[in-house]
Design a protein around this motif. Structure first.
Motif, PDB file in Angstrom:
ATOM      1  N   LEU A  18      52.536  43.863  35.738  1.00 32.70           N
ATOM      2  CA  LEU A  18      51.667  44.679  34.618  1.00 32.70           C
ATOM      3  C   LEU A  18      50.952  44.064  34.536  1.00 32.70           C
ATOM      4  O   LEU A  18      49.757  45.358  33.680  1.00 32.70           O
ATOM      5  CB  LEU A  18      53.197  44.327  33.436  1.00 32.70           C
ATOM      6  N   PHE A  19      50.130  42.993  34.062  1.00 35.16           N
ATOM      7  CA  PHE A  19      49.016  42.588  33.706  1.00 35.16           C
ATOM      8  C   PHE A  19      48.048  42.768  34.884  1.00 35.16           C
ATOM      9  O   PHE A  19      46.595  42.085  34.613  1.00 35.16           O
ATOM     10  CB  PHE A  19      49.924  40.801  33.149  1.00 35.16           C
ATOM     11  N   GLY A  20      48.011  42.319  35.492  1.00 37.08           N
ATOM     12  CA  GLY A  20      47.692  41.445  36.769  1.00 37.08           C
ATOM     13  C   GLY A  20      47.176  40.584  37.413  1.00 37.08           C
ATOM     14  O   GLY A  20      47.283  39.770  36.442  1.00 37.08           O
ATOM     15  N   GLY A  21      46.518  40.606  38.011  1.00 37.02           N
ATOM     16  CA  GLY A  21      46.184  38.942  38.135  1.00 37.02           C
ATOM     17  C   GLY A  21      45.094  38.164  37.394  1.00 37.02           C
ATOM     18  O   GLY A  21      45.113  36.792  37.782  1.00 37.02           O
ATOM     19  N   LYS A  22      44.563  39.501  37.154  1.00 42.95           N
ATOM     20  CA  LYS A  22      42.694  38.733  36.615  1.00 42.95           C
ATOM     21  C   LYS A  22      43.887  38.934  35.169  1.00 42.95           C
ATOM     22  O   LYS A  22      42.519  38.081  34.174  1.00 42.95           O
ATOM     23  CB  LYS A  22      41.482  39.887  36.753  1.00 42.95           C
TER      24      LYS A  22
END
Length: 59
Positions: A18-22
């Protein structure tokens, strides 16, 4: 009835998707800063007026 290891792993994978690694480190930094301010306000410690190097805008 608690969460087991497979459920926790699925939750972590869903958050990564959902949010991504960054975005996750930024969210954790914001949550940590909010928790610190909350604890400081409960202890009655005044806010620091001086900005730290990480709070200054980058040039």
């Amino acid at each position: 009835m608690g969460l087991g290891v497979p459920e926790i792993i699925l939750i972590i994978i869903a958050i990564l998707i959902l949010f991504g690694g960054k975005k996750i480190p930024e969210m954790m930094k914001g949550i940590g800063k909010g928790m610190k301010e909350f604890k400081d306000s409960q202890n009655g410690e005044p806010e620091q007026a001086a900005t730290t190097a990480s709070d200054r805008p980058r040039v």
